[in-house]
Design a protein around this motif. Structure first.
Motif, short mmCIF file in Angstrom:
data_model
loop_
_atom_site.label_atom_id
_atom_site.label_comp_id
_atom_site.label_asym_id
_atom_site.label_seq_id
_atom_site.Cartn_x
_atom_site.Cartn_y
_atom_site.Cartn_z
N ALA A 20 0.83 -1.21 0.00
CA ALA A 20 0.00 0.00 0.00
C ALA A 20 0.87 1.26 0.00
O ALA A 20 0.59 2.20 -0.75
CB ALA A 20 -0.93 -0.01 1.21
N LEU A 23 2.27 1.88 -3.38
CA LEU A 23 1.26 2.30 -4.35
C LEU A 23 0.58 3.61 -3.96
O LEU A 23 -0.22 4.14 -4.73
CB LEU A 23 0.19 1.21 -4.50
CG LEU A 23 0.67 -0.12 -5.08
CD1 LEU A 23 -0.43 -1.17 -4.96
CD2 LEU A 23 1.10 0.06 -6.53
N LYS A 24 0.84 4.08 -2.75
CA LYS A 24 0.21 5.31 -2.23
C LYS A 24 -1.31 5.14 -2.11
O LYS A 24 -2.09 6.00 -2.49
CB LYS A 24 0.52 6.53 -3.12
CG LYS A 24 1.99 6.74 -3.37
CD LYS A 24 2.68 7.31 -2.17
CE LYS A 24 4.10 7.74 -2.49
NZ LYS A 24 5.14 6.95 -1.92
N VAL A 25 -1.71 3.97 -1.59
CA VAL A 25 -3.12 3.69 -1.29
C VAL A 25 -3.20 3.13 0.13
O VAL A 25 -2.18 2.88 0.76
CB VAL A 25 -3.74 2.68 -2.30
CG1 VAL A 25 -3.71 3.22 -3.71
CG2 VAL A 25 -3.05 1.32 -2.23
N SER A 26 -4.39 2.90 0.62
CA SER A 26 -4.55 2.34 1.96
C SER A 26 -4.35 0.83 1.93
O SER A 26 -4.50 0.18 0.89
CB SER A 26 -5.94 2.66 2.52
OG SER A 26 -6.93 1.93 1.82
N THR A 29 -7.41 -0.88 0.76
CA THR A 29 -7.57 -0.95 -0.70
C THR A 29 -6.84 -2.17 -1.24
O THR A 29 -7.40 -2.92 -2.06
CB THR A 29 -7.04 0.34 -1.36
OG1 THR A 29 -7.82 1.45 -0.91
CG2 THR A 29 -7.10 0.25 -2.88
N TYR A 38 -12.87 -5.29 -4.92
CA TYR A 38 -12.70 -3.95 -5.50
C TYR A 38 -11.83 -4.06 -6.74
O TYR A 38 -10.76 -4.68 -6.69
CB TYR A 38 -12.03 -3.04 -4.46
CG TYR A 38 -11.64 -1.68 -4.98
CD1 TYR A 38 -12.59 -0.70 -5.24
CD2 TYR A 38 -10.30 -1.36 -5.20
CE1 TYR A 38 -12.22 0.55 -5.71
CE2 TYR A 38 -9.92 -0.11 -5.67
CZ TYR A 38 -10.89 0.83 -5.93
OH TYR A 38 -10.52 2.06 -6.39
N PRO A 40 -9.48 -2.11 -9.20
CA PRO A 40 -8.76 -0.84 -9.18
C PRO A 40 -9.07 0.00 -10.41
O PRO A 40 -9.46 -0.52 -11.45
CB PRO A 40 -7.29 -1.26 -9.17
CG PRO A 40 -7.29 -2.60 -9.83
CD PRO A 40 -8.59 -3.24 -9.44
N SER A 41 -8.86 1.30 -10.27
CA SER A 41 -8.98 2.18 -11.43
C SER A 41 -7.93 1.78 -12.45
O SER A 41 -6.96 1.08 -12.12
CB SER A 41 -8.76 3.64 -11.01
OG SER A 41 -7.41 3.81 -10.58
N LEU A 44 -4.51 2.95 -11.36
CA LEU A 44 -3.92 2.14 -10.29
C LEU A 44 -3.49 0.77 -10.81
O LEU A 44 -2.44 0.26 -10.43
CB LEU A 44 -4.91 1.99 -9.12
CG LEU A 44 -4.44 1.15 -7.94
CD1 LEU A 44 -3.10 1.66 -7.39
CD2 LEU A 44 -5.51 1.12 -6.85
#
Length: 70
Positions: A20, A23-26, A29, A38, A40-41, A44
């Motif tokens: 995380a 990737l600069k996400v939580s 996520t 989920y 990802p976009s 991402l």
């Protein structure tokens, strides 16, 4: 959409939190993506494929396409 994120992460001995951070996400996520809860976009997904130095198609598999090919 299925993915190989958990396997790829484990091969590098990274925790969900470490991935995380990269990737600069939580962490939540990362967990949701790994469990298939989920998708990802696109940006991402490309970021993930670049991080693992793999084509996006080797990280993510669209189950609808896979089922059509069978």
């Amino acid at each position: 959409m299925r993915n190989r994120l958990k396997v790829l992460r484990a091969e590098r001995d990274w925790t969900q939190a470490e991935l995380a951070d990269r990737l600069k996400v939580s962490r939540q996520t990362v967990n949701a993506i790994e469990k298939g809860k989920y998708d990802p976009s696109l940006s991402l997904a490309f970021k993930i494929s670049r991080l693992f130095d793999m084509p996006i198609e080797q990280v993510f598999v669209d189950e609808k396409i896979t089922n059509l090919e069978q």
